[in-house]
Design a protein around this motif. Structure first.
Motif, PDB file in Angstrom:
ATOM      1  N   THR A  88      -7.467  -0.764  -1.700  1.00  0.00           N
ATOM      2  CA  THR A  88      -7.831  -0.472  -3.078  1.00  0.00           C
ATOM      3  C   THR A  88      -8.602   0.838  -3.153  1.00  0.00           C
ATOM      4  O   THR A  88      -9.498   1.087  -2.344  1.00  0.00           O
ATOM      5  N   PHE A  89      -8.225   1.672  -4.108  1.00  0.00           N
ATOM      6  CA  PHE A  89      -8.929   2.940  -4.332  1.00  0.00           C
ATOM      7  C   PHE A  89     -10.308   2.697  -4.929  1.00  0.00           C
ATOM      8  O   PHE A  89     -11.178   3.560  -4.851  1.00  0.00           O
ATOM      9  N   ASP A  90     -10.527   1.558  -5.567  1.00  0.00           N
ATOM     10  CA  ASP A  90     -11.896   1.165  -5.854  1.00  0.00           C
ATOM     11  C   ASP A  90     -12.653   1.126  -4.533  1.00  0.00           C
ATOM     12  O   ASP A  90     -12.087   0.662  -3.543  1.00  0.00           O
ATOM     13  N   VAL A  91     -13.868   1.681  -4.429  1.00  0.00           N
ATOM     14  CA  VAL A  91     -14.774   1.947  -5.525  1.00  0.00           C
ATOM     15  C   VAL A  91     -14.907   3.448  -5.807  1.00  0.00           C
ATOM     16  O   VAL A  91     -15.987   3.929  -6.163  1.00  0.00           O
ATOM     17  N   HIS A  92     -13.811   4.142  -5.643  1.00  0.00           N
ATOM     18  CA  HIS A  92     -13.736   5.581  -5.904  1.00  0.00           C
ATOM     19  C   HIS A  92     -13.999   5.862  -7.381  1.00  0.00           C
ATOM     20  O   HIS A  92     -13.761   5.016  -8.242  1.00  0.00           O
ATOM     21  N   GLU A  93     -14.484   7.083  -7.652  1.00  0.00           N
ATOM     22  CA  GLU A  93     -14.660   7.490  -9.034  1.00  0.00           C
ATOM     23  C   GLU A  93     -13.293   7.700  -9.714  1.00  0.00           C
ATOM     24  O   GLU A  93     -12.291   7.825  -9.005  1.00  0.00           O
ATOM     25  N   PRO A  94     -13.225   7.745 -11.044  1.00  0.00           N
ATOM     26  CA  PRO A  94     -14.331   7.681 -12.002  1.00  0.00           C
ATOM     27  C   PRO A  94     -14.946   6.286 -12.072  1.00  0.00           C
ATOM     28  O   PRO A  94     -14.256   5.278 -11.881  1.00  0.00           O
ATOM     29  N   PHE A  95     -16.240   6.242 -12.353  1.00  0.00           N
ATOM     30  CA  PHE A  95     -16.963   4.981 -12.346  1.00  0.00           C
ATOM     31  C   PHE A  95     -16.844   4.300 -13.712  1.00  0.00           C
ATOM     32  O   PHE A  95     -17.822   4.102 -14.430  1.00  0.00           O
ATOM     33  N   ASP A  96     -15.613   3.931 -13.994  1.00  0.00           N
ATOM     34  CA  ASP A  96     -15.263   3.273 -15.257  1.00  0.00           C
ATOM     35  C   ASP A  96     -15.020   1.796 -14.975  1.00  0.00           C
ATOM     36  O   ASP A  96     -14.110   1.450 -14.209  1.00  0.00           O
ATOM     37  N   ILE A  97     -15.819   0.935 -15.560  1.00  0.00           N
ATOM     38  CA  ILE A  97     -15.702  -0.499 -15.325  1.00  0.00           C
ATOM     39  C   ILE A  97     -15.882  -1.254 -16.633  1.00  0.00           C
ATOM     40  O   ILE A  97     -16.620  -0.825 -17.518  1.00  0.00           O
ATOM     41  N   PRO A  98     -15.219  -2.382 -16.768  1.00  0.00           N
ATOM     42  CA  PRO A  98     -15.382  -3.198 -17.977  1.00  0.00           C
ATOM     43  C   PRO A  98     -16.626  -4.079 -17.865  1.00  0.00           C
ATOM     44  O   PRO A  98     -17.260  -4.170 -16.818  1.00  0.00           O
ATOM     45  N   GLU A  99     -16.952  -4.734 -18.962  1.00  0.00           N
ATOM     46  CA  GLU A  99     -17.983  -5.761 -18.907  1.00  0.00           C
ATOM     47  C   GLU A  99     -17.457  -6.987 -18.154  1.00  0.00           C
ATOM     48  O   GLU A  99     -16.262  -7.230 -18.140  1.00  0.00           O
ATOM     49  N   PRO A 100     -18.307  -7.733 -17.474  1.00  0.00           N
ATOM     50  CA  PRO A 100     -19.779  -7.654 -17.498  1.00  0.00           C
ATOM     51  C   PRO A 100     -20.376  -6.637 -16.533  1.00  0.00           C
ATOM     52  O   PRO A 100     -21.599  -6.526 -16.421  1.00  0.00           O
ATOM     53  N   TYR A 101     -19.515  -5.876 -15.834  1.00  0.00           N
ATOM     54  CA  TYR A 101     -19.994  -5.021 -14.747  1.00  0.00           C
ATOM     55  C   TYR A 101     -20.683  -3.756 -15.248  1.00  0.00           C
ATOM     56  O   TYR A 101     -21.621  -3.263 -14.613  1.00  0.00           O
ATOM     57  N   GLU A 102     -20.223  -3.233 -16.405  1.00  0.00           N
ATOM     58  CA  GLU A 102     -20.823  -1.994 -16.893  1.00  0.00           C
ATOM     59  C   GLU A 102     -22.318  -2.170 -17.153  1.00  0.00           C
ATOM     60  O   GLU A 102     -23.117  -1.274 -16.866  1.00  0.00           O
ATOM     61  N   SER A 103     -22.711  -3.306 -17.676  1.00  0.00           N
ATOM     62  CA  SER A 103     -24.127  -3.507 -17.999  1.00  0.00           C
ATOM     63  C   SER A 103     -24.888  -4.279 -16.932  1.00  0.00           C
ATOM     64  O   SER A 103     -26.098  -4.464 -17.051  1.00  0.00           O
TER      65      SER A 103
ATOM     66  N   GLU B 109     -10.726  -7.084 -17.136  1.00  0.00           N
ATOM     67  CA  GLU B 109     -10.828  -6.707 -15.738  1.00  0.00           C
ATOM     68  C   GLU B 109      -9.575  -7.049 -14.946  1.00  0.00           C
ATOM     69  O   GLU B 109      -9.290  -6.422 -13.921  1.00  0.00           O
ATOM     70  N   GLU B 110      -8.776  -8.009 -15.412  1.00  0.00           N
ATOM     71  CA  GLU B 110      -7.533  -8.342 -14.715  1.00  0.00           C
ATOM     72  C   GLU B 110      -6.560  -7.175 -14.694  1.00  0.00           C
ATOM     73  O   GLU B 110      -5.653  -7.136 -13.857  1.00  0.00           O
ATOM     74  N   ASP B 111      -6.732  -6.228 -15.629  1.00  0.00           N
ATOM     75  CA  ASP B 111      -5.847  -5.063 -15.686  1.00  0.00           C
ATOM     76  C   ASP B 111      -6.316  -3.939 -14.765  1.00  0.00           C
ATOM     77  O   ASP B 111      -5.558  -2.984 -14.538  1.00  0.00           O
ATOM     78  N   TYR B 112      -7.540  -4.022 -14.264  1.00  0.00           N
ATOM     79  CA  TYR B 112      -8.067  -2.947 -13.432  1.00  0.00           C
ATOM     80  C   TYR B 112      -7.516  -3.046 -12.012  1.00  0.00           C
ATOM     81  O   TYR B 112      -6.859  -4.005 -11.630  1.00  0.00           O
ATOM     82  N   PHE B 113      -7.817  -2.026 -11.224  1.00  0.00           N
ATOM     83  CA  PHE B 113      -7.024  -1.762 -10.033  1.00  0.00           C
ATOM     84  C   PHE B 113      -7.304  -2.711  -8.871  1.00  0.00           C
ATOM     85  O   PHE B 113      -6.375  -3.171  -8.210  1.00  0.00           O
ATOM     86  N   SER B 114      -8.566  -3.013  -8.609  1.00  0.00           N
ATOM     87  CA  SER B 114      -8.824  -3.943  -7.511  1.00  0.00           C
ATOM     88  C   SER B 114      -8.278  -5.326  -7.831  1.00  0.00           C
ATOM     89  O   SER B 114      -7.793  -6.026  -6.935  1.00  0.00           O
ATOM     90  N   ALA B 115      -8.323  -5.726  -9.089  1.00  0.00           N
ATOM     91  CA  ALA B 115      -7.765  -7.024  -9.476  1.00  0.00           C
ATOM     92  C   ALA B 115      -6.265  -7.066  -9.206  1.00  0.00           C
ATOM     93  O   ALA B 115      -5.728  -8.037  -8.647  1.00  0.00           O
ATOM     94  N   LYS B 116      -5.568  -6.019  -9.609  1.00  0.00           N
ATOM     95  CA  LYS B 116      -4.117  -5.974  -9.390  1.00  0.00           C
ATOM     96  C   LYS B 116      -3.777  -5.895  -7.904  1.00  0.00           C
ATOM     97  O   LYS B 116      -2.827  -6.531  -7.436  1.00  0.00           O
ATOM     98  N   THR B 117      -4.548  -5.103  -7.156  1.00  0.00           N
ATOM     99  CA  THR B 117      -4.231  -4.911  -5.744  1.00  0.00           C
ATOM    100  C   THR B 117      -4.428  -6.200  -4.959  1.00  0.00           C
ATOM    101  O   THR B 117      -3.535  -6.647  -4.226  1.00  0.00           O
TER     102      THR B 117
END
Length: 510
Positions: free
Chosen positions: A194-209, A163-171
């Motif tokens: 942050t463009f989150d929480v815009h689609e695509p709704f692609d998220i890593p764990e633990p958030y996906e589940s 998740e550290e590589d995803y966009f809200s984390a970086k921003t």
């Protein structure tokens, strides 16, 4: 006083427990801001979607009557430039890639410094490999979207490790780093977007589940279509309640992930004792419908589900401690509010934006009795807080865009390539069409396919879900709201052909 503006794209208020206490979505950091700030309950969109909303923020001008998504105009003021005259250093950190596309030039160039986080959605960041075998979840999206779109996103994120590589984390991480380096060097205006929480709704764990009840993105589409009507209808015809529930779970998971990293920014403000002399604004550009009424996204008709949006403002000298403000406000008002907070006077006075600061510092009522909002070429909406009227255009009525420049607009409603590139889509006139603009503008015919020609009228208190259309059954309220719409149009300005397009030729202002 420093100023921090946090803009989270597509943040639906009904997902937040601060607005919807029964929401299962966990946002502890938004909750802690809500507990200390003023919370605005009737904050609304103005011009939709993404970049039209940002023109309201950056330039203080509503545009949905005049033009679609495009670059800033030469006559537009620039919020960072105005704030800068008050002795502020201005900085933006954002992953919202539309800012550096050709169709949206001019929005970030006036900040003193800028940091761009690359790779969201179809940002051309990493090269696609046409020979690469795509994973199942990518092929699921390809069933209803152009393969190059999800292919670009996949190329951008396929090497993310966590998740550290995803966009809200970086921003938010970059915003914290900037504060470490610059917060002690003088007054600042920090725009964190942050463009989150815009689609695509692609998220890593633990958030996906987290909210998904065992389902995964290999089973269901995480980026359903909505701009192209036939694609949307085809998707809705074959989707299932389980898929729609999964989509909502991924949206909530993305909200919770974003909230975690928003918390790092709030922690930094704690660590540096910046709350004591820093105004903090949290808002969004619009919400995002998730299959309700067979629709996704933020297209007209603009129901409250995506048009009534969150806004929270912390002022260090006037702590709200969770005070709820019910007065009507709009996105465009943040332009004047930030300028007012910076102690700067805008000359000439802005036509559309009104400072909300007196509501916080003096307890005054809202400067608005009603608000007007919409999408260019689609419908126009009005609410006075009690009633909401959504007016769709008359079929086949002429439409023109007005601009000092001939630019390539990004049309997001049922797009057709080349709308302005070929005759007869060329300027038919040039003149001073907008009395608030002291430059000649091009008048250019343009085609937009309205999503619907149905009109709506709702009583908000009796019908908060806006499921009972009273257009035919409440003629007196309908007539009053149409007069109110015309009054606001007269006040804010509009091209004359909009009266015929909206069927308002016989309607006079209230």
């Amino acid at each position: 006083m420093n100023i921090v503006l946090v803009l989270v794209d597509s943040l639906t208020r009904n997902c937040l427990q601060a607005y919807a206490p029964d929401s299962p979505c966990r946002t502890p950091n938004i909750d802690r801001l809500a507990a200390r700030a003023h919370v605005f309950d009737n904050h609304f969109v103005g011009s939709l979607p993404c970049m039209p909303a940002r023109r309201e923020l950056i330039a203080g001008r509503k545009e949905f009557m005049w033009r679609p998504w495009g670059s800033l105009e030469v006559f537009d003021p620039r919020l960072p430039s105005e704030v800068k005259t008050g002795g502020y250093h201005t900085h933006i950190v954002t992953d919202h890639y539309h800012y550096w596309e050709e169709e949206a030039n001019g929005y970030i160039q006036s900040y003193d410094t800028t940091e761009m986080i690359r790779g969201y959605e179809v940002d051309h960041w990493q090269r696609q490999d046409p020979h690469e075998e795509k994973p199942v979840w990518v092929r699921k999206v390809e069933e209803f979207r152009a393969p190059e779109h999800i292919g670009q996103y996949y190329a951008n994120v396929k090497d993310f490790a966590g998740e550290e590589d995803y966009f809200s984390a970086k921003t938010f991480g970059s915003a914290c780093d900037w504060l470490d380096r610059h917060a002690r060097k003088g007054k600042f205006f920090l725009h964190v977007e942050t463009f989150d929480v815009h689609e695509p709704f692609d998220i890593p764990e633990p958030y996906e589940s987290m909210y998904a009840d065992g389902a995964t993105k290999n089973e269901f589409n995480i980026w359903p279509p909505y701009q192209v009507y036939d694609d949307l209808n085809a998707f809705m015809d074959q989707t299932t309640p389980e898929e729609l529930a999964f989509l909502k779970s991924q949206f909530m998971g993305k909200v919770t992930m974003m909230d975690k990293w928003l918390g790092t920014l709030f922690d930094k403000l704690d660590e540096m004792a910046l709350w004591e002399d820093t105004m903090v604004i949290l808002t969004t550009d619009h919400g995002h419908d998730m299959g309700e009424r067979r629709a996704f996204g933020k297209q007209h008709p603009h129901f409250d589900s995506h048009a009534n949006i969150p806004l929270m403002i912390w002022h260090p000298k006037y702590p709200g401690n969770g005070t709820r403000l019910s007065g009507l406000t709009q996105t465009v008002d943040l332009f004047a509010t930030i300028i007012d907070a910076a102690g700067v006077e805008l000359t000439p006075a802005n036509r559309h934006s009104r400072s909300l600061l007196p509501m916080i510092t003096q307890g005054t009522p809202s400067p608005r009795q009603a608000v007007l909002y919409g999408t260019f070429g689609q419908g126009v909406c009005v609410t006075d807080g009690a009633w909401t009227l959504l007016k769709s255009p008359v079929p086949d009525a002429p439409l023109y865009l007005y601009s000092t420049a001939i630019f390539r607009p990004l049309i997001v409603d049922n797009p057709v390539d080349g709308r302005l590139a070929k005759p007869p889509n060329k300027p038919v006139d040039q003149g001073y069409f907008d009395p608030s603009v002291d430059l000649p503008m091009w008048k250019i015919p343009i085609k937009v396919d309205p999503r619907t020609d149905e009109n709506f009228l709702f009583h908000r208190a009796d019908d908060p879900d806006q499921s009972e259309n009273l257009w035919e059954r409440a003629p007196d309220a309908r007539a009053r709201m149409l007069r109110l719409m015309r009054e606001l149009m007269d006040d804010e300005g509009f091209p004359p052909e909009q009266l015929a397009r909206l069927g308002l030729e016989e309607t006079v202002a209230a």
